[in-house]
Design a protein around this motif. Structure first.
Motif, PDB file in Angstrom:
ATOM      1  N   LEU A  75     -47.638  -4.679  -0.062  1.00 51.11           N
ATOM      2  CA  LEU A  75     -48.825  -3.870  -0.297  1.00 51.11           C
ATOM      3  C   LEU A  75     -48.789  -3.409  -1.748  1.00 51.11           C
ATOM      4  O   LEU A  75     -47.719  -3.236  -2.328  1.00 51.11           O
ATOM      5  N   VAL A  76     -49.962  -3.211  -2.324  1.00 51.26           N
ATOM      6  CA  VAL A  76     -50.064  -2.729  -3.704  1.00 51.26           C
ATOM      7  C   VAL A  76     -50.646  -1.328  -3.654  1.00 51.26           C
ATOM      8  O   VAL A  76     -51.640  -1.085  -2.977  1.00 51.26           O
ATOM      9  N   ARG A  77     -49.997  -0.424  -4.359  1.00 48.80           N
ATOM     10  CA  ARG A  77     -50.444   0.967  -4.387  1.00 48.80           C
ATOM     11  C   ARG A  77     -50.986   1.304  -5.768  1.00 48.80           C
ATOM     12  O   ARG A  77     -50.508   0.787  -6.765  1.00 48.80           O
ATOM     13  N   ASN A  78     -51.942   2.212  -5.801  1.00 47.50           N
ATOM     14  CA  ASN A  78     -52.401   2.748  -7.085  1.00 47.50           C
ATOM     15  C   ASN A  78     -51.459   3.877  -7.484  1.00 47.50           C
ATOM     16  O   ASN A  78     -51.341   4.865  -6.771  1.00 47.50           O
ATOM     17  N   SER A 117     -49.888   6.199 -10.992  1.00 49.02           N
ATOM     18  CA  SER A 117     -50.139   6.541 -12.400  1.00 49.02           C
ATOM     19  C   SER A 117     -49.170   5.767 -13.289  1.00 49.02           C
ATOM     20  O   SER A 117     -48.142   5.262 -12.822  1.00 49.02           O
ATOM     21  N   SER A 118     -49.473   5.713 -14.556  1.00 43.72           N
ATOM     22  CA  SER A 118     -48.633   4.969 -15.498  1.00 43.72           C
ATOM     23  C   SER A 118     -47.244   5.576 -15.631  1.00 43.72           C
ATOM     24  O   SER A 118     -46.326   4.920 -16.116  1.00 43.72           O
ATOM     25  N   ARG A 119     -47.061   6.796 -15.201  1.00 45.15           N
ATOM     26  CA  ARG A 119     -45.757   7.458 -15.282  1.00 45.15           C
ATOM     27  C   ARG A 119     -44.930   7.271 -14.016  1.00 45.15           C
ATOM     28  O   ARG A 119     -43.786   7.694 -13.951  1.00 45.15           O
ATOM     29  N   GLU A 120     -45.494   6.650 -12.998  1.00 46.13           N
ATOM     30  CA  GLU A 120     -44.806   6.471 -11.720  1.00 46.13           C
ATOM     31  C   GLU A 120     -44.354   5.025 -11.554  1.00 46.13           C
ATOM     32  O   GLU A 120     -44.896   4.118 -12.161  1.00 46.13           O
ATOM     33  N   SER A 121     -43.384   4.841 -10.688  1.00 45.66           N
ATOM     34  CA  SER A 121     -42.999   3.496 -10.270  1.00 45.66           C
ATOM     35  C   SER A 121     -43.391   3.346  -8.802  1.00 45.66           C
ATOM     36  O   SER A 121     -43.943   4.249  -8.205  1.00 45.66           O
ATOM     37  N   GLY A 122     -43.104   2.216  -8.228  1.00 42.18           N
ATOM     38  CA  GLY A 122     -43.406   2.029  -6.809  1.00 42.18           C
ATOM     39  C   GLY A 122     -44.778   1.469  -6.538  1.00 42.18           C
ATOM     40  O   GLY A 122     -45.361   1.747  -5.490  1.00 42.18           O
ATOM     41  N   GLU A 123     -45.291   0.653  -7.459  1.00 37.65           N
ATOM     42  CA  GLU A 123     -46.609   0.055  -7.248  1.00 37.65           C
ATOM     43  C   GLU A 123     -46.610  -0.884  -6.035  1.00 37.65           C
ATOM     44  O   GLU A 123     -47.604  -0.992  -5.327  1.00 37.65           O
ATOM     45  N   PHE A 124     -45.482  -1.537  -5.778  1.00 35.57           N
ATOM     46  CA  PHE A 124     -45.408  -2.520  -4.700  1.00 35.57           C
ATOM     47  C   PHE A 124     -44.487  -2.026  -3.595  1.00 35.57           C
ATOM     48  O   PHE A 124     -43.440  -1.444  -3.858  1.00 35.57           O
ATOM     49  N   SER A 125     -44.879  -2.284  -2.343  1.00 40.41           N
ATOM     50  CA  SER A 125     -43.996  -1.943  -1.229  1.00 40.41           C
ATOM     51  C   SER A 125     -42.728  -2.797  -1.322  1.00 40.41           C
ATOM     52  O   SER A 125     -42.737  -3.874  -1.909  1.00 40.41           O
ATOM     53  N   GLN A 126     -41.652  -2.293  -0.745  1.00 42.88           N
ATOM     54  CA  GLN A 126     -40.349  -2.948  -0.826  1.00 42.88           C
ATOM     55  C   GLN A 126     -40.045  -3.696   0.470  1.00 42.88           C
ATOM     56  O   GLN A 126     -40.211  -3.151   1.562  1.00 42.88           O
ATOM     57  N   GLN A 127     -39.565  -4.901   0.309  1.00 37.78           N
ATOM     58  CA  GLN A 127     -39.223  -5.715   1.471  1.00 37.78           C
ATOM     59  C   GLN A 127     -38.059  -5.084   2.223  1.00 37.78           C
ATOM     60  O   GLN A 127     -37.093  -4.617   1.631  1.00 37.78           O
ATOM     61  N   GLY A 128     -38.175  -5.058   3.537  1.00 41.75           N
ATOM     62  CA  GLY A 128     -37.120  -4.533   4.387  1.00 41.75           C
ATOM     63  C   GLY A 128     -37.245  -3.055   4.693  1.00 41.75           C
ATOM     64  O   GLY A 128     -36.618  -2.567   5.631  1.00 41.75           O
ATOM     65  N   THR A 129     -38.064  -2.319   3.909  1.00 40.51           N
ATOM     66  CA  THR A 129     -38.192  -0.884   4.152  1.00 40.51           C
ATOM     67  C   THR A 129     -39.637  -0.430   4.293  1.00 40.51           C
ATOM     68  O   THR A 129     -39.895   0.570   4.949  1.00 40.51           O
ATOM     69  N   ASP A 130     -40.570  -1.122   3.679  1.00 41.81           N
ATOM     70  CA  ASP A 130     -41.970  -0.701   3.658  1.00 41.81           C
ATOM     71  C   ASP A 130     -42.848  -1.700   4.404  1.00 41.81           C
ATOM     72  O   ASP A 130     -42.432  -2.817   4.715  1.00 41.81           O
ATOM     73  N   MET A 131     -44.091  -1.297   4.619  1.00 43.42           N
ATOM     74  CA  MET A 131     -45.105  -2.181   5.201  1.00 43.42           C
ATOM     75  C   MET A 131     -45.448  -3.277   4.195  1.00 43.42           C
ATOM     76  O   MET A 131     -45.250  -3.120   2.992  1.00 43.42           O
ATOM     77  N   SER A 132     -46.007  -4.376   4.700  1.00 42.68           N
ATOM     78  CA  SER A 132     -46.429  -5.478   3.829  1.00 42.68           C
ATOM     79  C   SER A 132     -47.572  -6.225   4.510  1.00 42.68           C
ATOM     80  O   SER A 132     -47.809  -6.066   5.705  1.00 42.68           O
ATOM     81  N   TRP A 133     -48.249  -7.043   3.734  1.00 38.03           N
ATOM     82  CA  TRP A 133     -49.264  -7.917   4.329  1.00 38.03           C
ATOM     83  C   TRP A 133     -48.576  -9.060   5.062  1.00 38.03           C
ATOM     84  O   TRP A 133     -48.979  -9.452   6.146  1.00 38.03           O
TER      85      TRP A 133
END
Length: 172
Positions: free
Chosen positions: A44-47, A49-65
């Motif tokens: 999954l892709v998250r919106n 801010s430019s100061r944050e990380s974590g734009e993409f969900s992580q395999q094995g721990t987060d939801m995904s398409w």
């Protein structure tokens, strides 16, 4: 032509063949291009801010398409072939455009390569249902003993954080 250019041309042919097989709904032949230890991942892709990380969900721990393997992709193909898959009855008309194919890593004397590419996937169903998917892929291909290539890993990044399509019945 340097060895790298020959390898790149060979892999471009693999990508264009793969796109044709999927567009022509030759799913069993496409499945043969996948190695048994395949990882097929679309986070999954998250919106953020430019100061944050974590734009993409992580395999094995987060939801995904998608977080699939060759077995689950084979089951999806079997389901599509039943003619009773609501999101593919009638079937979609699909065209994939693959570009910017680039080898970014080569291991084991060129027997395993990591390739980046970009895609546009157009899908039309019924009279007025149109979906457009645009994104990037990072693939790992392994040369098989017979000389063909087998897909070992595909990471798919859609350039949208909200999926506007009614379903994800296509393969990337």
């Amino acid at each position: 032509m340097p060895h790298g250019d020959v390898l790149l041309r060979e892999l471009e042919g693999v990508y264009y063949r793969e796109a044709d097989l999927l567009d022509d709904r030759e799913f069993e032949q496409w499945l043969e291009m996948l190695d048994d230890d395949l990882v097929y991942w679309m986070p999954l892709v998250r919106n953020v801010s430019s100061r944050e990380s974590g734009e993409f969900s992580q395999q094995g721990t987060d939801m995904s398409w998608f977080d699939e393997d060759k077995v689950t992709l084979g089951k999806r193909i079997a389901q599509l072939k039943t003619g009773m898959h609501w999101s593919e009855e009638p079937v979609s008309r699909v065209t994939r455009m693959i570009s910017n194919i680039r080898i970014v890593d080569e291991r084991d004397e060129g027997r395993e390569v990591t390739v980046r590419s970009k895609f546009i996937l157009y899908q039309n169903r019924q009279d007025d249902e149109v979906n457009m998917f645009v994104g990037k892929r990072r693939d790992t291909w392994r040369r098989r003993p017979a000389g063909s290539w087998g897909l070992v890993r595909r990471d798919i990044i859609l350039d949208q954080n909200v999926l506007l399509a009614k379903s994800l019945s296509v393969f990337f």
